[in-house]
Design an enzyme around this catalytic site. Structure first.
Site, short mmCIF file in Angstrom:
data_model
loop_
_atom_site.label_atom_id
_atom_site.label_comp_id
_atom_site.label_asym_id
_atom_site.label_seq_id
_atom_site.Cartn_x
_atom_site.Cartn_y
_atom_site.Cartn_z
N VAL A 88 0.84 -1.19 0.00
CA VAL A 88 0.00 0.00 0.00
C VAL A 88 0.88 1.24 0.00
CG1 VAL A 88 -1.75 1.26 1.26
CG2 VAL A 88 -1.79 -1.21 1.25
N CYS A 89 0.51 2.20 -0.82
CA CYS A 89 1.29 3.42 -0.91
C CYS A 89 0.42 4.60 -0.50
CB CYS A 89 1.79 3.60 -2.35
SG CYS A 89 2.60 5.16 -2.66
#
Lengths: 165, 473
Positions: A88-89
Site C-alpha cells: 500500500v502506498c
C-alpha cells in the site's frame, strides 16, 4: 528499542481488541511474533470494494513507532494506490524523512503519534477514494480515470473471487 | 522427533501464556470505560506519552506545548527534528523537564488499580440520570477528584479525632477557595493536620481505614446527608443509599463487623499508615514532596552533543573513556553509542525524578547495544554467536518474549557441562580465555539445535540423543 516497540504494540493490540473500528480486524499472525500482524479490512460501502473482505499483513520494524509499518495486501487488489505486489502506498505509511514522490504533506505522513488504527482507517478511506495523482499502480490509475465501469467490473470480480464465488 | 515436539509444544504453551499475561498486564485508558466513571478514560489518555502510549516517564515539555517521555522524544528527535504531534521544528535543547506532570502521573499510577477496583459497577450502581448531583454525588467522584477537606472544627481539635469529613460536591464548590489553600499548603503543615490530605491521599484515606478502630471517622453521605462511620459509609451505605434501600440501616452498624469485611485491609502496609501519627513515609504525599524538592540535588550537567565531524578517532575514544564507555567497534558504532548514552544520561539526570546511577545507565546502554548496535566485531559475544546459528527462534533472545525457561530446559545438559568445565578450568589454568571456550561451545550448540533446522542428522548429535532417550522413557 525493541522492548519499547513491543510494549507499544501490545498496547495497540489491546486497544484494538477492546474496540476496533467498524470493518477492521487486526492482530498478530501468531502468538510468538508481535511484529507481524494480519488484518482483515472490509470494503467500504458505496465503493467498488463494497462487500469484499481483504486480507493484508502489517509488518512492523524493530524501531516502531519511530518508523512506520509496511502494509501489504495478500493477495494484491486492483487499486490505484496499491502496487501490483500488494504494498500500500499512502502517505501515513511513509516516514517524514523520505518523500520519493515529493508531493506528500508532512502532516499526513508517519509520526509516532499515529497508530495501527489510524493506518487501517486511512486504508479504508483510500479504498473509497483512490488518489490517482500519486498512483502506485499505473494501469489501475488509467483504468480508474478513463474507463470507470471496467474498473468497477474488475474490482467486483475480484471481490466475488475473494469471497469464494 | 518426539521429544522435540514435546518441547516445542511446551514452549508454545509457555509463550501463549506469556502473551496473554502480557496483554493482561498492559494498562489501557479504556480500562475505565466500563467503570462508573467512563470520563476517566480521557484523563488516563492525557497522562500517556503519544510515542510509547505508556504513562509518561520523565516528562518533558516542548515549546509547542506538548509533553512526551524524555527518552521517547529524544530518540525521535535524533532522526527527525520536529514535534511528532504538531510537526513544529524542535531541537533537543528546547526540551524542558516537567516535574509536575511527572508527579501527577506517578501519583495517578499509584492509585490507578485501586481506583478501577473502586469504580467497578458491581460495587456501586450508577446514579440515575435524574439525580441532581449528576456524577458528583457518587462516592467515586469524591474519591477521585475532590480535595476532601477537614472542616475547621477538625483542625482545631485534631488530637481528638481522626475524622475525615466528606463533604458533598455542592459544598465543595463553595469552599473551593479554601480547598485550594489546603492543596497548596506545605506538606509538613498538612502532615500536622493529618486529616487534611491532598487529593491523592483522600483516596487512600477512604480505601484504607486507620487501624485505630477506637476513633472511627464520621462522614456525611452525599446522597442522604446523614452521617456515618466512614468505613461503613463507603463500604455499604453508599451502595444501599443509591439503591434506595438504606432506609432501615443506621449509623449504629457495628464498625467491627464492617472492618472484618474490609478487603483492602490486606494490602501492603505502606499505604495503611496514612493517618497514624509520625509515620516517616506516607505514600501519597511522596509525590508532593518530591515535586517540591525537584530541582534540588541536580549536580549533574547536561551531556553535550558532539560535533563528530571535527572529532578525530582518538578524541572520540577519549570522550567515551571519560564516561567509562567501551571504545570498541567501528567509528559509526562509537558515535551511536555516545548518542544513545547521551540520551540516557540527559533524560535520567535532567528530566527524571527517580535518578539511577551511571552504572545503571551503562547497563542500559549495553542492553540497548546488544540489540541495536551489534553489527561490528565487539559484540560477537556468546549470545550473538548463538543467535547467528540458531535462526528464527533465537532472534528475540534479548526480548521478554524469549522463552527462557524452555531454553534452559532444553539446554540444561549443555549448561551443566559448561558449569562443570568452568569449575574444572578454574582449578587448573586461571588464565585461560573463557571467552573462546564459550564461543566454541555455543557454536556446537547451534549445530545441535534441531528444532530450528529440522534436519534429522543434526538432531541426532550427541547431547540431544541422550535427552531424547530420557524423554522416551
Amino acid at each position: 528499542m525493541s522492548k519499547t516497540a513491543q510494549r507499544r504494540l501490545l498496547k495497540e493490540l489491546q486497544q484494538l481488541m477492546k474496540d476496533s473500528p467498524e470493518g477492521i480486524v487486526a492482530g498478530p499472525k501468531n502468538e510468538n511474533d508481535l511484529f507481524l500482524w494480519d488484518c482483515l479490512i472490509s470494503g467500504p460501502p458505496d465503493s467498488p470494494y463494497e462487500g469484499g473482505v481483504f486480507n493484508a499483513t502489517l509488518e512492523f520494524p524493530r524501531d516502531y513507532p519511530l518508523s512506520p509499518p509496511r502494509l501489504v495486501f495478500t493477495p494484491s487488489i486492483l487499486h490505484p494506490n496499491i502496487y501490483p505486489n500488494g504494498e500500500v502506498c499512502i502517505s501515513i505509511l511513509h516516514s517524514p524523512g523520505e518523500d520519493p514522490n515529493m508531493y506528500e504533506l508532512a502532516e499526513e505522513r508517519w509520526s509516532p503519534v499515529q497508530s495501527v488504527e489510524k493506518i487501517l482507517l486511512s486504508v479504508t478511506s483510500m479504498l473509497s477514494e483512490p488518489n490517482v495523482e500519486s498512483g502506485a499502480n499505473i494501469d489501475a490509475c488509467i483504468l480508474w480515470r478513463d474507463n470507470r465501469p471496467e474498473f468497477i467490473r474488475r474490482v467486483k470480480l475480484a471481490v466475488c473471487k475473494s469471497l469464494g464465488f | 522427533m518426539k521429544p522435540e515436539r514435546y518441547y516445542s509444544l511446551q514452549m508454545n504453551i509457555h509463550r501463549k501464556n506469556r502473551l496473554e499475561e502480557q496483554l493482561v498486564s498492559v494498562t489501557d485508558p479504556t480500562d475505565f470505560s466500563r467503570t462508573l466513571l467512563p470520563q476517566m478514560v480521557e484523563f488516563d489518555t492525557l497522562l500517556r506519552c503519544h510515542i510509547c502510549k505508556d504513562f509518561i516517564k520523565a516528562p518533558v515539555l516542548t515549546p509547542c506545548g506538548h509533553t512526551f517521555c524524555s527518552l521517547c522524544i529524544r530518540e525521535y528527535l535524533n532522526r527527525e527534528m520536529k514535534c511528532p504531534l504538531c510537526l513544529v521544528e524542535l531541537r533537543e535543547s528546547m526540551l524542558r523537564s516537567d516535574f509536575l506532570v511527572s508527579e501527577i502521573v506517578g501519583s495517578f499510577k499509584s492509585i490507578r488499580a485501586e481506583l478501577i477496583k473502586f469504580l467497578e459497577p458491581g460495587k456501586c450502581p450508577p446514579l440515575d440520570a435524574g439525580n441532581q448531583q449528576g456524577g458528583c454525588g457518587s462516592p467515586i467522584e469524591i474519591a477521585s477528584g475532590d480535595p476532601v477537606e477537614g472542616t475547621d472544627e477538625n483542625e482545631q481539635d485534631e488530637d481528638e479525632d481522626d475524622d475525615v469529613r466528606i463533604i458533598s460536591m455542592s459544598k465543595w464548590e463553595n469552599d473551593d477557595q479554601q480547598a485550594r489553600q489546603h492543596l497548596f499548603s506545605s506538606p509538613s503543615a498538612r502532615k500536622r493536620q493529618r486529616t487534611d490530605s491532598p487529593v491523592v491521599s483522600t483516596i487512600d484515606n477512604m480505601l484504607v481505614k486507620p487501624k485505630t478502630e477506637a476513633k472511627l471517622a464520621d462522614a456525611q453521605c452525599p446522597i442522604c446527608q446523614r452521617y456515618f462511620v466512614l468505613d461503613y459509609l463507603q463500604r455499604t451505605h453508599l451502595d444501599e443509599c443509591l439503591n434506595g434501600i438504606a432506609g432501615n440501616v443506621g449509623a449504629e452498624e457495628p464498625s467491627g463487623s464492617v472492618a472484618t469485611r474490609n478487603p483492602v485491609r490486606q494490602r501492603e502496609p505502606a499505604t495503611e499508615t496514612l493517618s497514624k501519627p509520625q509515620v516517616p513515609k506516607v505514600d501519597s504525599e511522596q509525590f508532593v514532596i518530591r515535586y517540591l524538592e525537584s530541582g534540588q540535588n541536580r549536580n549533574f550537567n547536561r551531556l553535550p552533543k558532539l560535533n563528530y565531524s571535527s572529532l578525530s578517532q582518538s578524541q572520540l575514544k577519549q570522550k567515551l573513556l571519560a564516561l567509562k564507555l567501551p571504545t570498541s567497534g567501528s567509528r559509526k558504532q562509537m558515535i551511536s553509542r555516545y548518542n544513545h548514552y547521551e540520551m540516557l544520561w540527559n533524560s535520567n539526570f535532567l528530566d527524571s525524578l527517580e535518578l539511577v546511577d551511571e552504572r545503571e545507565l551503562r547497563r542500559r546502554l549495553a542492553s540497548w547495544e546488544s540489540t541495536h548496535n551489534n553489527s561490528g566485531s565487539q559484540t560477537k559475544s556468546i549470545i550473538s554467536t548463538m543467535m547467528g546459528g540458531a535462526t528464527a527462534k533465537l532472534k528475540d533472545f534479548k526480548n521478554d518474549r524469549f522463552d527462557r525457561k524452555g531454553w534452559m530446559l532444553e539446554h540444561r545438559h549443555e549448561f551443566k557441562e559448561l558449569i562443570k568445565e568452568a569449575r574444572s578450568k578454574l582449578g587448573k589454568k586461571e588464565e585461560i580465555s573463557i571467552y573462546s571456550n564459550h564461543t566454541e561451545l555455543s557454536q556446537e550448540k547451534s549445530i545441535e539445535f534441531p528444532q530450528s533446522q529440522g534436519s534429522p542428522s543434526s538432531a541426532q548429535m550427541l547431547p540431544q540423543g541422550s535427552q531424547g532417550q530420557r524423554e522416551n522413557n
